[in-house]
Design a protein around this motif. Structure first.
Motif, PDB file in Angstrom:
ATOM      1  N   THR A  71       0.828  -1.267   0.088  1.00  0.00           N
ATOM      2  CA  THR A  71      -0.076   0.002  -0.021  1.00  0.00           C
ATOM      3  C   THR A  71       0.981   1.179   0.066  1.00  0.00           C
ATOM      4  O   THR A  71       0.423   2.407   0.452  1.00  0.00           O
ATOM      5  CB  THR A  71      -1.061   0.057   1.191  1.00  0.00           C
ATOM      6  N   PHE A  72       2.226   1.220  -0.305  1.00  0.00           N
ATOM      7  CA  PHE A  72       3.198   2.177  -0.545  1.00  0.00           C
ATOM      8  C   PHE A  72       3.167   2.859   0.656  1.00  0.00           C
ATOM      9  O   PHE A  72       2.935   4.336   0.826  1.00  0.00           O
ATOM     10  CB  PHE A  72       2.723   3.207  -1.303  1.00  0.00           C
ATOM     11  N   VAL A  73       3.557   2.203   1.941  1.00  0.00           N
ATOM     12  CA  VAL A  73       4.032   2.877   2.939  1.00  0.00           C
ATOM     13  C   VAL A  73       5.156   3.703   2.863  1.00  0.00           C
ATOM     14  O   VAL A  73       5.259   4.815   3.223  1.00  0.00           O
ATOM     15  CB  VAL A  73       4.130   1.785   4.265  1.00  0.00           C
ATOM     16  N   GLY A  74       6.041   3.067   2.356  1.00  0.00           N
ATOM     17  CA  GLY A  74       7.427   3.575   2.000  1.00  0.00           C
ATOM     18  C   GLY A  74       8.356   3.592   3.159  1.00  0.00           C
ATOM     19  O   GLY A  74       9.625   4.147   2.799  1.00  0.00           O
ATOM     20  N   TYR A  75       8.210   3.042   4.217  1.00  0.00           N
ATOM     21  CA  TYR A  75       9.024   3.072   5.184  1.00  0.00           C
ATOM     22  C   TYR A  75      10.509   2.150   4.716  1.00  0.00           C
ATOM     23  O   TYR A  75      11.432   2.327   5.554  1.00  0.00           O
ATOM     24  CB  TYR A  75       8.571   2.521   6.596  1.00  0.00           C
TER      25      TYR A  75
END
Lengths: 249, 130
Positions: free
Chosen positions: A207-211
């Motif tokens: 979900t494209f948290v990106g961490y």
């Protein structure tokens, strides 16, 4: 002047402990001491049974991934001095993976995911030696070079809450490495990799948290790779759906 | 000795564990006020298609302080969401030029430029036709 700090290590001894527990050590630290050095000091002077992985000590082998004060870090390139003001450091295992002992985790789930995307050059037909070397321009190399920097340290998996929700999710590093080979002009294995990546547990749980990209010690940006793969994967998904319909007729 | 690995469970409130996760959740939550604002607009369209009384009731409701505050929240949410997606552009759609990539900041600024252009166009359209 000697300075001291409390280093709390999450211990887990299989067959002895029901779950990880913190063991505190008061250590003297120096300006150049990494967390890995501190663990070596503890193992040498206080707790010889402490188990942790390490090898190169220079951010190349990817063995010493741990959780330091809640953040996924490489112990070799994380320094005690940066935590001096806090007065306490807590080091734990990458607990998105099964913990074998203390700070050692079972890397098999990651290795299996990595194997599933065939992270190597796939050629349609064997290239005869008479054709000489397979040329690649600097621009063709630049396309994927960033992704070759991955050292398989698994920090991105620790950073990913979707891995925490669904342990079968293909995850950041495996996708970044699949993308690396998909972008390679010598490769022709895209269709095979997209088949895996378009699977229910492939790239789509992201979900494209990106961490993952935030914690990557080598600036690989696996989150970016997954978004690029998502865009590239749609036509392969559509074709597979059409093929399924054809087969069912 | 046989293996007995410990399998940890991610805490239910993982999204409160660091600033990065909190901002991520805020980004996802922007969908709620934006969706409600869209529903409000659909209600307006339905009222317009319905009757003069329905339209007057909807237009009247829009001046209520609570609706004004809600719309301002929705605009702020949409702007924050746009900011996060503009910052994702260089990651999701990198543009290669020779051996290097167009700098991320250039792409982000271009996205804000396009955003500003559309905004000005909309304001002008409203001013002309209002």
């Amino acid at each position: 002047m000697s300075q001291t700090i409390t280093l709390e290590v999450m211990r887990y001894r299989p067959g002895v402990d029901a779950k990880p527990w913190p063991q505190a050590f008061q250590i003297e630290w120096t300006q150049d001491m990494s967390i890995l050095d501190a663990l070596a000091l503890i193992k040498d002077d206080f707790e010889p049974e402490l188990a942790y992985r390490w090898s190169c000590r220079m951010e190349v082998c990817g063995s010493c991934g741990m959780v330091v004060n809640g953040e996924p870090k490489l112990a070799c390139s994380t320094f005690v001095r940066d935590y001096a003001a806090k007065g306490k450091i807590t080091v734990g295992a990458l607990d998105q993976f099964p913990i074998e002992k203390d700070l050692i985790v079972d890397a098999d789930p990651f290795i299996q995911k990595l194997e599933s995307v065939k992270p190597y050059i796939i050629s349609k037909k064997a290239r005869p030696l008479s054709e000489k070397e397979h040329k690649q321009t600097p621009a063709q190399l630049a396309k994927f070079k960033q992704y070759t920097m991955c050292i398989n340290c698994m920090l991105c998996y620790q950073a990913c809450p979707q891995v925490g929700i669904n342990a079968d999710f293909l995850g950041p590093a495996a996708t970044a490495l699949a993308h690396r080979y998909n972008l390679d002009n010598r490769d022709s294995g895209k269709a095979q990799r997209f088949k895996v990546m378009n699977d229910e547990n492939g790239i789509w749980p992201c979900t494209f948290v990106g961490y993952c990209s935030e914690v990557c010690p080598k600036h690989v940006d696996p989150a970016g790779a997954i978004q690029q793969v998502k865009a590239a994967a749609v036509p392969f998904w559509a074709i597979s759906q059409l093929q399924k319909e054809e087969e069912s007729k | 000795m046989s293996r007995k690995p410990y399998v940890a469970k991610q805490s239910a409130n993982w999204y409160l564990q660091n600033r990065f996760f909190k901002l991520y959740m805020l980004r996802e939550l922007t969908s709620v006020p934006v969706a409600l604002a869209a529903l409000n607009l659909f209600w307006g369209l339905a009222a317009l298609a319905g009757s003069a009384e329905a339209w007057a009731a909807w237009a009247g409701a829009q001046t209520h302080p609570l609706v004004v505050v809600f719309n301002l929240i929705a605009i702020a949410a949409a702007c924050f969401n746009s900011k996060t997606w503009f910052e994702a552009i260089p990651k999701a759609m990198p543009i290669q030029k020779g051996e290097t990539f167009v700098p991320a900041q250039k792409l982000i600024r271009a996205a804000w430029g396009a955003f500003a252009a559309v905004f000005v166009l909309l304001v002008l359209t409203v001013l002309i036709f209002a």
